[in-house]
Design an enzyme around this catalytic site. Structure first.
Site, short mmCIF file in Angstrom:
data_model
loop_
_atom_site.label_atom_id
_atom_site.label_comp_id
_atom_site.label_asym_id
_atom_site.label_seq_id
_atom_site.Cartn_x
_atom_site.Cartn_y
_atom_site.Cartn_z
CB SER A 45 -0.99 -0.07 1.21
OG SER A 45 -0.48 -0.31 2.45
CD GLU A 182 -7.64 -5.49 1.44
OE1 GLU A 182 -6.57 -6.18 1.63
OE2 GLU A 182 -7.95 -4.37 1.01
O1 KIV Z 1 -0.28 -3.36 1.50
C1 KIV Z 1 -1.13 -3.46 2.67
O2 KIV Z 1 -1.18 -2.55 3.39
C2 KIV Z 1 -2.11 -4.50 2.92
C3 KIV Z 1 -3.01 -4.47 4.29
C4 KIV Z 1 -4.00 -3.73 3.72
C5 KIV Z 1 -3.44 -5.67 4.67
O3 KIV Z 1 -1.96 -5.49 2.11
#
Ligand code: KIV
Length: 275
Positions: A45, A182
């Site tokens: 992310s 998720e």
């Molecule tokens: O990349 C991320 O932050 C994630 C979480 C939302 C689980 O995969």
């Protein structure tokens, strides 16, 4: 000593909720670690909330390793989970293993996370066999966002709900120590949580999971492009930062910053010699 995977598994057995947050830099990781959060995910992310990409897909191994090292340097107790970026574990098992090992050797992480269920179970098994703990991630898997046609709740039909349960069981069987669920209906997430022995970590999956994970920028209110439905803002950092920066700008322009407090001086004699 950092938190171990057996401590995380024991938390499920004891019914203790598991908290996980993302972090991408040294300063934030220090604060999160000092607050006692046991699991820190260096999530891909970061592509969106740190690097400004439109999705997680452009994120590279080098970018992930760079941020993982910073988070590891800022922490003492938390287990650091490195998120394997798109196409670093899909091509074949050797590739998956080599990239997982890079998170261990070059990044200093204590575990890796990868997206997928039955389709990645062989890779999970191999990575775990080589001594690297793996966290699974099923449901809404952002690296497949185009295949999933957007950020939609997963597992709402009988077939997709059954598939999610099978995916969770395949990951458990392959040796994953925990599984992120998720954007899955709460009742389905609770059912999966009851049916497997490894902890489930939910994000948009209700309170029935063994733990919860959030993107730190979402809960702090510092990422303002959009606020996901599953996020609760515990602070509004964007407003606080904007106010502080505006105040700084005003004070510089008005001459009110810096004051003597933020400055140093030398003897008048030395100055007069220079004149
Ligand atoms: O990349 C991320 O932050 C994630 C979480 C939302 C689980 O995969």
């Amino acid at each position: 000593m950092r938190i171990t995977i057996s401590q995380i598994k024991q938390m499920k057995q004891k019914g203790e909720k598991i908290t996980m947050l993302t972090a991408y830099d040294y300063t934030t990781a220090r604060i999160v670690d000092a607050a006692g959060i046991p699991l820190i995910l260096v999530g891909d992310s970061l592509g969106m909330v740190v690097l400004g990409y439109e999705s997680t897909i452009p994120v590279t191994m080098e970018e992930m390793l760079h941020h993982t090292r910073a988070v590891v340097r800022g922490t003492k107790q938390a287990m650091i989970v490195g998120d394997m970026p798109f196409m670093t574990y899909h091509v074949n098992t050797d590739d998956a293993l080599r990239n997982a090992a890079r998170f261990f050797q070059e990044g200093g992480a204590q575990a890796v996370k990868l997206e997928g269920g039955v389709n990645v179970a062989d890779k999970v098994r191999k990575i775990v066999e080589c001594g690297i703990p793996v966290m699974g991630h099923i449901g809404l898997t952002p690296q497949s966002i185009y295949q999933l046609s957007g950020f939609k709740v997963q597992g709402k039909t009988p077939e997709t709900a059954r598939k999610l349960l099978k995916d969770a069981q395949a990951l458990e069987e392959a040796g994953a120590f925990a599984i992120v669920l998720e954007t899955v209906p709460s009742q389905l997430a609770s059912l999966i949580t009851q049916k497997i022995t490894v902890p489930t970590i939910g994000i948009g999956a209700g309170a029935g999971c063994d733990g919860q994970v959030q993107v730190i920028n979402d809960i702090l209110g510092s990422f303002t492009d959009f606020v996901p439905k599953h996020a609760k803002q515990y602070a509004k950092l964007a407003d606080i930062i904007r106010d502080a920066v505006t105040e700084y700008d005003k004070e510089v322009k008005s001459g009110n910053f810096p004051t003597d407090k933020q400055s140093s001086s030398i003897d008048e004699d030395i100055l007069s010699e220079l004149e």
